[in-house]
Design an enzyme around this catalytic site. Structure first.
Site, PDB file in Angstrom:
ATOM      1  N   SER A   1       7.690   1.967  -9.105  1.00  0.00           N
ATOM      2  CA  SER A   1       6.958   2.688  -8.108  1.00  0.00           C
ATOM      3  C   SER A   1       7.442   2.269  -6.394  1.00  0.00           C
ATOM      4  O   SER A   1       6.953   2.704  -5.755  1.00  0.00           O
ATOM      5  CB  SER A   1       5.557   2.295  -8.125  1.00  0.00           C
ATOM      6  OG  SER A   1       5.498   0.865  -8.425  1.00  0.00           O
TER       7      SER A   1
ATOM      8  N   LYS B   1       3.753   5.291  -2.298  1.00  0.00           N
ATOM      9  CA  LYS B   1       2.462   5.476  -1.404  1.00  0.00           C
ATOM     10  C   LYS B   1       2.778   6.360  -0.419  1.00  0.00           C
ATOM     11  O   LYS B   1       1.777   7.140   0.126  1.00  0.00           O
ATOM     12  CB  LYS B   1       2.258   4.124  -0.676  1.00  0.00           C
ATOM     13  CG  LYS B   1       1.619   3.008  -1.561  1.00  0.00           C
ATOM     14  CD  LYS B   1       0.272   3.197  -2.355  1.00  0.00           C
ATOM     15  CE  LYS B   1      -0.296   2.197  -3.109  1.00  0.00           C
ATOM     16  NZ  LYS B   1      -1.329   2.576  -3.887  1.00  0.00           N
TER      17      LYS B   1
ATOM     18  N   GLU C   1      -6.764   0.930   4.272  1.00  0.00           N
ATOM     19  CA  GLU C   1      -7.010  -0.420   3.789  1.00  0.00           C
ATOM     20  C   GLU C   1      -5.548  -0.717   3.230  1.00  0.00           C
ATOM     21  O   GLU C   1      -4.659   0.268   2.852  1.00  0.00           O
ATOM     22  CB  GLU C   1      -8.135  -0.524   2.631  1.00  0.00           C
ATOM     23  CG  GLU C   1      -7.777   0.027   1.234  1.00  0.00           C
ATOM     24  CD  GLU C   1      -7.400   1.467   1.110  1.00  0.00           C
ATOM     25  OE1 GLU C   1      -7.889   2.168   2.192  1.00  0.00           O
ATOM     26  OE2 GLU C   1      -6.868   1.890   0.059  1.00  0.00           O
TER      27      GLU C   1
END
Lengths: 264, 401
Positions: B387, B98, B120
């Site tokens: 990830s 991210k 969010e």
């Protein structure tokens, strides 16, 4: 017959402004909702905006979110809304605008929407999350030009874009009075006045103003600047506060009459 | 489209942000001018060598890129099939891919002169990454998070608070990622003039899907070079989990034109597709509009959005990025779904065989990788995107193992 056009012509002759009432269809249930709408019509509402409940109303504040949830508990769908419009049409000739997010319309079927809405007795559609750029996918299949697409203009909309939006609209334009979701507090009348003067320089369409209007003073202030005043969250708040009150329907009726008295 | 047809990855999106029939900009008018402003800024600054230099410097020295590729030898041997390689996004600063995106978006926000950012978050990884880059650039930060997710991802809530962000609990709806996104959109409408919305996936209105893809494609660009250095050739198969789809898009995008490279996107089957409690949007959904773009959705016949279910908060979302919807339709990527239990089994396997604790999201990709590896020979190469790291999931996983 174009009910919206006739209405704004008559109002203009009488030096009056439109009282536009929004309620979520089927809140708190279908029967009571029909009675509430009937009381609003009897007490001077000029245009009905009938909200299609949606599970994810991301442009609405908590009051309309909760009204949507209550209606969804009774499985109110766009199909139900069409049936309700058929009932409402039996008791009133005021213009009825379907107010929806885009997804319920897609699920209903783009091809069937306009013929069914017209057959039920609706006069137009406002889609909260369908801006100018995306609306042709819906309106390109529309055959009846008397059915209006009501577009929103926001305080952030630049003048050139306002002109583009106006030229793609019919019936009236809906000016969002402030940046925020529905039901936000506070009304900035000088902001509205400056937006109105820009709008008048780019279009002859009537302009109704909504968002943050809740008192009769608010209504009077906006009515002095615009062609119509939209009240949504204030009605929904009243429904919520009186949900178990046997007087609910007459309370809404009385409030409608008070608002209407303030538009003249 | 026939899968043999050469896919041109530069064809999408069109000028208005459409990926074939998907994507676009379905938002309230108040947001439109801000999205147009963002699109203009993105087009102006991203190609600017000064912007690229600043971003690359941070990606290298702050985030720790490039992340390595690791041959999971014991996992490979335990299955006895294809050779499994891991792209180690879990080793980035903050522990998930991210940060690639939040560094890019927060830097863009700074260049645009914005002083406040909002985001969010579901699993909390995007929230932590945004809080991190907001702290780095000295910006005010609010993170919207569903109450259900606040409970199941408590360590990340603490992390965000330590980083100086305000975590705003979202009680509406199901109290998960979709509701956090609704609330962030509501807040953004009211704060539109000075606030930048950092969306965490390849979802939302244009230009977010393409912008997030551009910030995440570094995963695939690095991996494409690294795997060729290690093995001398391109992999046979790429695997990544798909919630909104940003880590999958980041890995897949630079390989799209390599026709021989097969790709699998792994959705969450929750307690099983047949139970109805899942988040398998591409495997079972239908087309609609949610959160600003047209894509596959989990919805009922009336267009009401269904609740998604997954043990992994990051995959617990009833929508998916529009470009994935296009890839599904043209068969460029195959989408499958993996249950909570299968993901937990893969989680345990990686912990014990490789000494790596994977995020529950990434564990879904690992589970699909392990099934695929079985039927392939050792010469076959599978590259899976690990990830994120799983420390945040210990509270969920511990009682179940």
């Amino acid at each position: 017959m174009n009910r919206l056009k006739n209405l704004f012509e008559t109002l203009k002759k009488n030096n009056d402004r439109a009282l536009v009432g929004f309620v979520t269809a089927g809140d708190p249930n279908i029967d009571t909702s029909l009675k509430i709408i009937s009381a609003m019509c009897e007490n001077g509402m000029d245009i009905l905006e009938l909200g299609v409940p949606f599970s994810d109303p991301s442009a609405d504040g908590p009051v309309i979110q909760r009204s949507s949830s209550r209606a969804l508990e009774h499985n109110v769908s766009l199909k139900t809304v069409m049936e309700m419009i058929r009932e409402i049409r039996k008791i009133t000739s005021i213009p009825i605008i379907i107010f929806s997010y885009y997804n319920p319309i897609m699920a209903y079927g783009i091809e069937n929407f306009q013929p069914d809405a017209i057959e039920a007795g609706a006069d137009g559609l406002l889609v909260v999350d369908l801006p100018l750029e995306e609306s042709p996918e819906l309106t390109s299949v529309w055959k009846d030009t008397d059915f209006s697409l009501i577009n929103l203009v926001a305080p952030t909309t630049p003048k050139q874009r306002m002109a583009k939006i106006a030229s793609a609209s019919s019936g009236f334009l809906y000016l969002v009075s402030k940046t925020g979701v529905t039901g936000s507090d506070g009304l900035d009348t000088s902001e509205i006045a400056s937006q109105m003067s820009i709008l008048h320089s780019v279009t002859d369409l009537p302009v109704c103003v909504g968002f943050g209007i809740s008192t009769t003073d608010d209504v009077a202030a906006v009515a002095s600047m615009a062609d119509g005043v939209v009240i949504g969250s204030a009605f929904e708040r009243l429904i919520e506060e009186n949900i178990d009150n046997p007087e609910l329907v007459s309370i809404i009726g009385r409030r409608t009459a008070e608002y209407k008295a303030a538009t003249k | 489209m026939n899968p043999d047809t050469h896919f041109n990855s530069q064809m999408y999106p069109d000028a208005d942000g459409h990926f074939g029939p998907y994507g676009g900009r379905y938002v309230a008018e108040t947001l439109m001018p801000a999205l147009i402003e963002l699109e203009e800024a993105y087009k102006k600054y991203l190609p600017d060598p000064k912007f690229q230099k600043a971003l690359n410097n941070l990606l290298k020295n702050y985030t720790g890129r490039p992340t390595p590729i690791f041959f999971a030898e014991r996992l490979t041997n335990s299955i006895g099939g294809a050779s499994i390689y891991l792209k180690r996004e879990d080793l980035t600063h903050t522990g998930a891919h991210k940060i690639n995106n939040t560094l890019g978006q927060t830097l863009l926000a700074k260049w645009m002169g914005k002083k406040k950012v909002i985001a969010e978050t579901g699993a909390g990884q995007h929230g932590v990454a945004t809080a991190t880059t907001a702290a780095l650039f000295g910006m005010e930060c609010k993170i919207f998070m569903g109450v259900e997710d606040i409970q199941r991802q408590a360590p990340n809530v603490k992390r965000m608070e330590l980083l100086g962000a305000e975590v705003v609990p979202v009680e509406s709806g199901t109290g998960t990622l979709k509701d956090a996104m609704n609330e962030a959109l509501r807040y953004w409408v009211s704060a539109i003039r000075d606030t930048f919305y950092v969306i965490g996936s390849v979802a939302g209105p244009h230009p977010y899907p393409v912008m997030v893809r551009e910030f995440q494609k570094i995963i695939g660009e690095e991996a494409r070079e690294q795997i060729q250095e290690i093995t001398g050739r391109l992999p046979d198969l790429l695997v990544a989990c798909v919630g909104g789809g940003s880590n999958a898009m980041g890995l897949f995008f630079p390989f799209l034109e390599d026709q021989a490279v097969q790709m699998i996107g792994v959705e969450a089957a929750g307690t099983g597709i047949e139970t109805g409690k899942h988040a398998a949007t591409l495997c079972t959904g239908s087309v609609g509009v949610l959160h600003g773009s047209k894509s596959y959705l989990l919805q009922d016949k009336n267009g009401q959005i269904n609740e998604a279910h997954s043990i992994s908060a990051g995959l617990d979302y009833p929508g998916v990025g529009p470009e994935h919807s296009l890839f599904r339709d043209i068969d460029r990527v195959q989408y499958v779904a993996v249950t909570d239990q299968q993901a937990l089994d893969a989680f345990s396997a990686l912990c014990r065989l490789e000494g790596i604790i994977p995020a529950l999201e990434s564990s879904h990709a690992l589970a699909a990788t392990m099934f695929e590896a079985k039927n392939r020979s050792k010469e076959n190469i599978i590259l899976v995107n690990l990830s994120g790291r799983g420390d945040k999931d210990l509270g969920i996983v511990s009682p179940l193992l």
